[in-house]
Design an enzyme around this catalytic site. Structure first.
Site, PDB file in Angstrom:
ATOM      1  N   GLU A   1       0.750  -1.151  -0.012  1.00 29.24           N
ATOM      2  CA  GLU A   1      -0.014   0.090   0.025  1.00 29.24           C
ATOM      3  C   GLU A   1       0.908   1.216   0.131  1.00 29.24           C
ATOM      4  O   GLU A   1       0.681   2.242  -0.636  1.00 29.24           O
ATOM      5  CB  GLU A   1      -0.913   0.043   1.357  1.00 29.24           C
ATOM      6  CG  GLU A   1      -2.278  -0.838   1.154  1.00 29.24           C
ATOM      7  CD  GLU A   1      -2.961  -0.963   2.359  1.00 29.24           C
ATOM      8  OE1 GLU A   1      -3.740  -0.006   2.799  1.00 29.24           O
ATOM      9  OE2 GLU A   1      -2.302  -1.745   3.155  1.00 29.24           O
ATOM     10  N   PHE A   2       1.830   1.391   0.837  1.00 29.95           N
ATOM     11  CA  PHE A   2       2.791   2.206   0.988  1.00 29.95           C
ATOM     12  C   PHE A   2       3.456   2.718  -0.302  1.00 29.95           C
ATOM     13  O   PHE A   2       3.446   3.985  -0.766  1.00 29.95           O
ATOM     14  CB  PHE A   2       3.791   2.088   2.032  1.00 29.95           C
ATOM     15  CG  PHE A   2       4.835   3.103   2.153  1.00 29.95           C
ATOM     16  CD1 PHE A   2       4.511   4.067   3.066  1.00 29.95           C
ATOM     17  CD2 PHE A   2       5.848   3.407   1.523  1.00 29.95           C
ATOM     18  CE1 PHE A   2       5.452   5.256   3.384  1.00 29.95           C
ATOM     19  CE2 PHE A   2       6.849   4.440   1.623  1.00 29.95           C
ATOM     20  CZ  PHE A   2       6.584   5.354   2.556  1.00 29.95           C
ATOM     21  N   ASP A   3       4.183   1.530  -1.014  1.00 34.35           N
ATOM     22  CA  ASP A   3       4.793   1.932  -2.349  1.00 34.35           C
ATOM     23  C   ASP A   3       3.584   2.395  -3.437  1.00 34.35           C
ATOM     24  O   ASP A   3       4.148   3.212  -4.218  1.00 34.35           O
ATOM     25  CB  ASP A   3       5.282   0.615  -2.927  1.00 34.35           C
ATOM     26  CG  ASP A   3       6.391   0.055  -2.092  1.00 34.35           C
ATOM     27  OD1 ASP A   3       6.757   0.995  -1.362  1.00 34.35           O
ATOM     28  OD2 ASP A   3       6.825  -1.150  -2.339  1.00 34.35           O
TER      29      ASP A   3
ATOM     30  N   LEU B   1      34.756  14.372  22.471  1.00 35.03           N
ATOM     31  CA  LEU B   1      34.337  14.408  24.090  1.00 35.03           C
ATOM     32  C   LEU B   1      35.584  13.754  24.637  1.00 35.03           C
ATOM     33  O   LEU B   1      36.182  12.896  24.352  1.00 35.03           O
ATOM     34  CB  LEU B   1      33.159  13.575  24.345  1.00 35.03           C
ATOM     35  CG  LEU B   1      31.794  14.045  23.934  1.00 35.03           C
ATOM     36  CD1 LEU B   1      30.877  12.874  24.212  1.00 35.03           C
ATOM     37  CD2 LEU B   1      31.651  15.181  24.929  1.00 35.03           C
TER      38      LEU B   1
ATOM     39  N   LYS C   1      25.515   6.711  24.093  1.00 31.33           N
ATOM     40  CA  LYS C   1      26.522   7.144  23.143  1.00 31.33           C
ATOM     41  C   LYS C   1      26.309   6.321  22.224  1.00 31.33           C
ATOM     42  O   LYS C   1      26.652   4.921  21.955  1.00 31.33           O
ATOM     43  CB  LYS C   1      27.726   7.184  23.741  1.00 31.33           C
ATOM     44  CG  LYS C   1      29.039   7.863  22.809  1.00 31.33           C
ATOM     45  CD  LYS C   1      30.413   7.870  23.540  1.00 31.33           C
ATOM     46  CE  LYS C   1      31.147   8.661  22.823  1.00 31.33           C
ATOM     47  NZ  LYS C   1      31.846   8.021  21.718  1.00 31.33           N
TER      48      LYS C   1
ATOM     49  N   LYS D   1      26.132  15.184  30.286  1.00 34.68           N
ATOM     50  CA  LYS D   1      26.291  16.892  29.892  1.00 34.68           C
ATOM     51  C   LYS D   1      25.750  17.619  30.911  1.00 34.68           C
ATOM     52  O   LYS D   1      24.702  17.289  31.621  1.00 34.68           O
ATOM     53  CB  LYS D   1      25.439  17.018  28.528  1.00 34.68           C
ATOM     54  CG  LYS D   1      25.978  16.303  27.472  1.00 34.68           C
ATOM     55  CD  LYS D   1      25.058  16.404  26.278  1.00 34.68           C
ATOM     56  CE  LYS D   1      25.408  15.476  25.065  1.00 34.68           C
ATOM     57  NZ  LYS D   1      24.465  15.567  23.891  1.00 34.68           N
TER      58      LYS D   1
ATOM     59  N   CYS E   1      67.095  -2.335  10.057  1.00 37.10           N
ATOM     60  CA  CYS E   1      65.808  -1.644   9.665  1.00 37.10           C
ATOM     61  C   CYS E   1      65.059  -2.674   8.603  1.00 37.10           C
ATOM     62  O   CYS E   1      66.088  -3.035   7.655  1.00 37.10           O
ATOM     63  CB  CYS E   1      66.268  -0.379   9.072  1.00 37.10           C
ATOM     64  SG  CYS E   1      64.885   0.642   8.264  1.00 37.10           S
TER      65      CYS E   1
ATOM     66  N   CYS F   1      65.763   3.730  13.322  1.00 37.96           N
ATOM     67  CA  CYS F   1      66.648   3.523  12.236  1.00 37.96           C
ATOM     68  C   CYS F   1      67.445   4.610  12.249  1.00 37.96           C
ATOM     69  O   CYS F   1      66.699   5.846  12.053  1.00 37.96           O
ATOM     70  CB  CYS F   1      65.576   3.352  11.204  1.00 37.96           C
ATOM     71  SG  CYS F   1      66.772   3.471   9.672  1.00 37.96           S
TER      72      CYS F   1
ATOM     73  N   CYS G   1      67.208   6.377   4.713  1.00 36.50           N
ATOM     74  CA  CYS G   1      66.053   5.391   4.933  1.00 36.50           C
ATOM     75  C   CYS G   1      64.690   6.072   3.904  1.00 36.50           C
ATOM     76  O   CYS G   1      63.986   6.751   4.316  1.00 36.50           O
ATOM     77  CB  CYS G   1      65.806   5.025   6.393  1.00 36.50           C
ATOM     78  SG  CYS G   1      64.412   3.907   6.322  1.00 36.50           S
TER      79      CYS G   1
HETATM   80  S1  IVH Z   1      27.196  15.112  22.102  1.00 40.18           S
HETATM   81  C1  IVH Z   1      31.243  18.318  22.200  1.00 40.18           C
HETATM   82  N1  IVH Z   1      25.682  13.194  22.335  1.00 40.18           N
HETATM   83  O1  IVH Z   1      30.345  10.989  20.153  1.00 40.18           O
HETATM   84  C2  IVH Z   1      30.825  16.846  21.540  1.00 40.18           C
HETATM   85  N2  IVH Z   1      27.920  12.673  21.035  1.00 40.18           N
HETATM   86  O2  IVH Z   1      33.060  11.527  21.113  1.00 40.18           O
HETATM   87  C3  IVH Z   1      29.202  16.738  21.913  1.00 40.18           C
HETATM   88  N3  IVH Z   1      28.055  10.697  19.773  1.00 40.18           N
HETATM   89  O3  IVH Z   1      31.468  13.275  17.789  1.00 40.18           O
HETATM   90  C4  IVH Z   1      28.785  15.497  21.116  1.00 40.18           C
HETATM   91  N4  IVH Z   1      26.120   9.917  20.773  1.00 40.18           N
HETATM   92  O4  IVH Z   1      29.614  11.449  17.134  1.00 40.18           O
HETATM   93  C5  IVH Z   1      26.863  13.480  21.792  1.00 40.18           C
HETATM   94  N5  IVH Z   1      24.322  11.229  22.743  1.00 40.18           N
HETATM   95  C6  IVH Z   1      25.223  11.801  22.061  1.00 40.18           C
HETATM   96  C7  IVH Z   1      26.215  10.926  21.426  1.00 40.18           C
HETATM   97  C8  IVH Z   1      27.283  11.565  20.883  1.00 40.18           C
HETATM   98  C9  IVH Z   1      27.137   9.465  20.212  1.00 40.18           C
HETATM   99  C10 IVH Z   1      29.348  10.755  19.412  1.00 40.18           C
HETATM  100  C11 IVH Z   1      29.216  11.691  18.581  1.00 40.18           C
HETATM  101  C12 IVH Z   1      30.374  12.759  18.677  1.00 40.18           C
HETATM  102  C13 IVH Z   1      31.123  11.483  19.772  1.00 40.18           C
HETATM  103  C14 IVH Z   1      32.043  12.342  20.754  1.00 40.18           C
END
Ligand code: IVH
Length: 680
Positions: free
Chosen positions: A36-38, A84, A115, A298, A416, A434, A440
């Site tokens: 249906e979607f297609d 980070l 993350k 954060k 070397c 070396c 070299c």
């Molecule tokens: S905040 C200042 N939140 O982790 C950096 N990063 O090591 C702020 N990442 O390059 C990033 N999940 O690719 C943030 N919930 C999350 C994340 C996240 C994955 C990755 C991102 C970043 C790397 C930092």
């Protein structure tokens, strides 16, 4: 169909399909069958073809791709994409919290997020429409992959709502779910069977979801990208003069704009709650549809984030907690040895391929001879490997009971592997070198490759192959030779036409405007990375002052330790190195910092006073404070002496400096006192 009818139908179909897409990709709900979607999509596309004037900018038909990008444009980020800091245990996490507490001196809370293990992407929206998607790249500039990003269903092409800023940036992670990754590999296996029959080379399996996501984002055909079905989690929102106050509010706002924000984030009032979030997700993450490698913590309040500020690489208001790497065991097949541009020889273990934390591992670093000895490595050993913070895993131990009686012990090589010169090992150093620095081939080519790289002289028109060719033809022995190359010489080489020769010469010519700090980094002095080079350049202002500096003068520079200082002295003592520098000077490279503008008398409130800056500060980077002092006519000294008027002491200020300042009765002032001095 009459135009008016078409307009209405296009509007309805667009709305309906967008709704189904969000339900499917964001909420995991299928409200209609695939068929249906297609059909709906097909209908929309045929109507849009007939009445293109009614097609919406965010039409789902824009998601199917079809454009080909031959080369991705490099785009500078409006706000740099930092990385980070990492922590690997509770103690390091508590240290982070203590630093935050000390710097803020007021209550704060955290948000915790998963993350996601994918690739970072920055999205810019202008007047509610997706304008541009750029990869992280080196953090300062990345590749523009807008056409590919448009195929990702949970990246909105347009935003609706009230009070939407005219220009804003969303950051997040592009991923492949574990399930989709498995499916793609199954598809490859099936396809390979067909290819085998047709006598074609098989396609390689995708190594892991992250590599696959990153490779897919850089594919040239957006139609293929669309079929891969990448996903996107949004985790940050930025615009100028933001009027929201917290990160959690930003996530809510993103959700209301229909971005895919994972609902796994949580506000935590204190660090203990962060720890339980981490423990909670340690197991749960195994069942999360997307691979994760840790937790991001954060500080929630934007004002407090600003107060904490940044180091040169990462924010002080956030940190990643990385889950323990998984380990595996496999067989050591052989050890090979590689020479780097500095002549250091590194041993590499070649392993029976094994899966570790989602990647197939074939090699492990062994660092140096001590490490081989420590492990008492024998060929054929069953070894344990672990993935640390680095990309290449390391061997952590040997299963000695499984060792065969006649197993051969692994010896470090004595010559070397490239030029066969006997290796040397300096007292107190772990690495073998070396010593054939000038002869070299690997070292010679390595130094030139280092010299031309993007972070250094940025000669994009040259690559390793051309360097090899120029070297083999005797045209290139050191970076200075680059600037003597002629068009005739280049055109006499295989594969070279007029255009490619011009191109190379232009790239080399352009590098002459690269600023001193990068030229200094480009020289490839051991232990002098880009940050150290910048510090040295700012401090000494030109190459002559730097080459004349004594060991004592070098270590007096903030953050320059003995190891770096010794390496600099040894480098400049070497006549050959000085000849290269002379050749580069003659070629017209930048070997001094530009003159600083004169300070006018009215602003010179610190004229005649001298300062020394030590420690970590709440509101300023150390270098910022120094520039501030200079901009007000003050002098910045690098060591405590009787001539010093003030020592500005921050957190962790050098103990010996404080003592000496006290003994010499130099005034020791805090950051706040300095600021009031500025304004007095
Ligand atoms: S905040 C200042 N939140 O982790 C950096 N990063 O090591 C702020 N990442 O390059 C990033 N999940 O690719 C943030 N919930 C999350 C994340 C996240 C994955 C990755 C991102 C970043 C790397 C930092």
């Amino acid at each position: 169909m009459k135009p008016e009818e078409a307009r209405i139908e296009i509007a309805e179909l667009t709305k309906k399909i967008n709704h189904y897409n969000i339900q499917y990709y964001q909420n995991d709900v299928s409200e209609v069958s695939d068929y249906e979607f297609d059909m709906l999509l097909e209908k929309l596309m045929s109507l849009e073809k007939e009445f293109p004037e009614f097609a919406y900018p965010d039409s789902p038909s824009k998601r199917v791709g079809g454009t080909i990008t031959k080369a991705f444009n490099s785009v500078k980020h409006q706000y740099p994409m930092l990385s980070l800091g990492n922590t690997y245990n509770e103690e390091e996490l508590f240290d982070f919290d203590k630093r935050v507490e000390k710097l803020l001196e007021e209550p704060y809370e955290y948000t915790c997020e998963l993350k996601f293990d994918g690739v970072a992407l920055s999205l810019t929206y202008e007047n509610g429409l997706l304008l541009r998607a750029v990869t992280r790249g080196d953090g300062v500039q990345g590749d523009e992959v807008t056409e590919n990003a448009k195929t990702i269903m949970n990246i909105p092409l347009s935003i609706e709502g009230e009070n939407i800023p005219p220009l804003f940036e969303v950051r997040g992670e592009v991923f492949l779910t574990r399930k989709r990754f498995e499916q793609l590999n199954l598809e490859i296996v099936t396809e390979n069977k067909e290819r085998e029959k047709a006598g074609k080379k098989p396609i390689k399996l995708l190594a892991n979801p992250r590599n696959a996501a990153s490779g897919t984002l850089k594919m040239q055909d957006s139609g293929v990208v669309a079929k891969r079905k990448l996903g996107f989690f949004a985790y940050s929102l930025i615009w100028d003069n933001m009027d929201i106050k917290t990160h959690a509010e930003a996530l809510e706002l993103l959700t209301s704009w229909k971005f895919n924000v994972s609902d796994t984030y949580k506000k935590c009032g204190e660090i203990k709650e962060v720890v339980s979030y981490i423990n909670d997700w340690e197991k749960k993450r195994k069942n999360f549809p997307v691979e994760t490698d840790g937790i991001v913590i954060k500080v929630n309040d934007f004002r407090l984030q600003e107060e904490l500020g940044y180091t040169s690489k990462s924010p002080r208001w956030a940190i990643a907690y990385k889950y323990k790497a998984e380990s595996a065991s496999t067989i050591l097949k052989s050890v090979s040895f590689q020479v780097g541009r500095t002549g250091a020889v590194t041993p590499v273990a070649n392993l029976e391929p094994v899966l570790l934390a989602g990647t197939t591992v074939k090699r492990a670093s062994l660092h140096n001879a001590n490490e081989i000895e420590r492990l008492d490595l024998h060929l054929g050993d069953m070894v344990y490997i672990e993935k640390g913070g680095e990309i290449i895993p390391k061997i952590t131990g040997v299963n000695t009971p499984l060792r065969k009686g006649d197993a051969q012990v692994v010896d470090f090589i004595s010559n070397c592997p490239d030029c066969n010169t006997p290796l040397i090992r300096k007292e107190g150093e772990a690495a073998h070198y070396c010593p054939n620095v000038l002869g070299c081939p690997t070292q010679i080519k390595g130094r030139i490759e280092h010299f031309i790289q993007r972070k250094a002289m940025n000669v994009e028109s040259l690559g390793p192959e051309t360097i090899e060719q120029l070297y083999a033809n005797g045209l290139l022995k050191h970076p200075g030779d680059l600037y003597k190359l002629t068009k005739e010489q280049l055109m006499s080489l295989d594969r070279f036409g007029e255009k490619s020769a011009d191109n190379i010469l232009e790239g080399i010519q352009n590098s002459k405007s690269i600023a001193f700090p990068r030229v200094l980094f480009a020289l490839g002095i051991r232990y002098v990375g880009a940050t150290v080079a910048e510090k040295l350049a700012i401090h000494f202002k030109n190459i002559d002052a730097l080459t004349k500096a004594t060991l004592e003068e070098l270590v007096a520079v903030h953050e320059i330790g003995e190891r770096i200082a010794e390496s600099l002295v040894a480098y400049f003592e070497d006549e050959q190195n000085m000849l290269v520098i002379d050749a580069l000077k003659e070629a017209g490279l930048q070997f001094e910092m530009p003159e600083e503008p004169e300070v006018n008398e009215e602003e010179a409130t610190l004229a005649g006073k001298s300062f020394l800056v030590s420690g970590v500060f709440a509101n300023y980077e150390r270098d910022e404070l120094k520039s501030l002092i200079k901009s007000k006519g003050g002098k910045v000294l690098s060591a405590v002496s009787g001539n010093l008027d003030y020592l500005i002491a921050g957190d962790k200020a050098g103990g010996s400096k404080l003592k000496k300042a006290e003994a010499l009765e130099v005034k020791i002032i805090s950051e706040e006192e300095f600021v009031s001095l500025l304004n007095s």
